[in-house]
Write an enzyme that holds these catalytic residues in place. Structure first.
Site, short mmCIF file in Angstrom:
data_model
loop_
_atom_site.label_atom_id
_atom_site.label_comp_id
_atom_site.label_asym_id
_atom_site.label_seq_id
_atom_site.Cartn_x
_atom_site.Cartn_y
_atom_site.Cartn_z
N LYS A 28 0.84 -1.22 0.00
CA LYS A 28 0.00 0.00 0.00
C LYS A 28 0.86 1.26 0.00
O LYS A 28 0.62 2.18 -0.77
CB LYS A 28 -0.90 0.06 1.25
CG LYS A 28 -2.04 -0.90 1.28
CD LYS A 28 -3.04 -0.54 2.38
CE LYS A 28 -2.47 -0.61 3.79
NZ LYS A 28 -2.12 -1.94 4.27
N ARG A 68 -9.66 1.16 8.40
CA ARG A 68 -9.19 -0.20 8.73
C ARG A 68 -10.30 -1.03 9.38
O ARG A 68 -10.12 -2.22 9.56
CB ARG A 68 -8.08 -0.13 9.78
CG ARG A 68 -6.70 0.26 9.35
CD ARG A 68 -5.88 -0.90 8.87
NE ARG A 68 -4.53 -1.05 9.37
CZ ARG A 68 -3.48 -0.31 9.08
NH1 ARG A 68 -3.59 0.73 8.33
NH2 ARG A 68 -2.29 -0.61 9.56
N ARG A 96 11.70 -5.46 4.87
CA ARG A 96 11.34 -4.05 4.62
C ARG A 96 12.24 -3.11 5.44
O ARG A 96 12.49 -3.34 6.63
CB ARG A 96 9.88 -3.81 4.98
CG ARG A 96 9.48 -2.34 4.82
CD ARG A 96 8.00 -2.15 4.63
NE ARG A 96 7.20 -2.49 5.79
CZ ARG A 96 5.88 -2.41 5.81
NH1 ARG A 96 5.23 -2.01 4.73
NH2 ARG A 96 5.20 -2.73 6.89
N ARG A 156 11.08 -0.83 10.86
CA ARG A 156 9.98 -0.34 11.69
C ARG A 156 9.82 -1.19 12.95
O ARG A 156 9.97 -2.41 12.90
CB ARG A 156 8.67 -0.37 10.89
CG ARG A 156 8.40 0.90 10.13
CD ARG A 156 7.24 0.76 9.21
NE ARG A 156 6.05 0.19 9.81
CZ ARG A 156 4.85 0.14 9.21
NH1 ARG A 156 4.72 0.64 8.00
NH2 ARG A 156 3.81 -0.40 9.81
N ARG A 213 -0.83 -8.21 13.90
CA ARG A 213 -1.42 -7.33 12.87
C ARG A 213 -2.31 -8.14 11.93
O ARG A 213 -3.37 -7.67 11.51
CB ARG A 213 -0.32 -6.62 12.07
CG ARG A 213 0.32 -5.50 12.88
CD ARG A 213 1.71 -5.18 12.39
NE ARG A 213 1.75 -4.36 11.22
CZ ARG A 213 2.85 -4.17 10.48
NH1 ARG A 213 3.97 -4.77 10.79
NH2 ARG A 213 2.81 -3.38 9.44
#
Ligand code: AMP
Length: 217
Positions: free
Chosen positions: A14, A87, A126, A161, A172
């Site tokens: 995203k 969300r 990431r 992160r 999550r």
């Protein structure tokens, strides 16, 4: 003024897709994750409320997130692209009410669909730019920076992160699976809902999303 929405699980691309679309289509990028991370790093009241929830992979409460989003929307006049919002079904319904009350149109709802197994690999690899105003996103396997640990675009250091761990991903994903289906069902019946296969190369996903904006209104 219109608001477009990007839907999809954590690490489906995203953020990357939002940055490219925003540039290409001159949209205003509103990432609730970025707004909340900025609030955490500045130690604001919202940040203090969100910090532990975010680090553990839990969702921040709807009223805090809606408050932040509606305050931002009041200040904008151009077309907006939401990344990471709404969300939950409650957020989607509240947004719809807010848009109607302000006379703002809902644009495309773009749903990036991807299998759960793909996501863990993306999360581990990431890296993001530590400079909030740059926010470039890298992947150590598929899009490594030219110099290890350094952002190609602004030269700031890259970071992993706090919530990009397998433990936080599991939470999550539980949050996502609990909240997503009702949210998706809410938008799926709408004429502007479009689904895209997020397992494809990011350039292909970008081309498909970008093409939508060529469709006659
Ligand atoms: P993201 O950068 O979109 O992956 O978001 C990172 C974290 O910020 C999420 O795991 C949540 O803790 C929080 N967050 C971002 N957007 C929302 C939202 N719309 N509702 C609730 N929490 C959010």
């Amino acid at each position: 003024m219109k608001v477009h929405i990007l839907l999809g699980p954590p690490a489906c691309g995203k953020g990357t897709q939002a940055k490219r679309l925003v540039e290409k289509r001159s949209l205003i990028h509103l990432s609730t994750g970025d707004i909340l991370r900025d609030a955490v790093s500045r130690g604001t009241e919202v940040g203090l409320r969100a910090k532990a929830l975010m680090a553990s992979g839990k969702l921040v409460d709807d009223s805090t997130v809606n408050g932040v989003v509606f305050a931002r929307l009041q200040d904008e006049t151009g077309d907006v692209l939401f990344d990471g919002y709404p969300r939950t079904l409650f957020q989607a319904e509240s947004l719809q009410t807010f848009l109607s009350s302000q006379g703002i149109a809902l644009g495309f709802v773009m749903d990036i669909e991807i299998q759960e197994q793909e996501l863990a690999d993306r999360i581990v690899n990431r890296r993001v730019c530590s400079n909030n105003s740059c926010g470039a996103i890298y992947n150590l396997k598929s899009k490594a920076p030219k110099l290890e640990g350094i952002c190609d675009l602004c030269g700031s250091t890259l970071k992993h992160r706090a919530d990009d761990t397998l433990e936080a991903l599991q939470i999550r994903m539980e949050e996502f699976n609990r909240t997503f289906l009702p949210l998706q069902a809410f938008y799926k019946g709408m004429p502007n809902y479009r689904s895209v296969d997020g397992a494809q190369h990011p350039d292909t996903v970008h081309a498909l999303l970008n093409q939508l904006f060529e469709e006659p209104a």
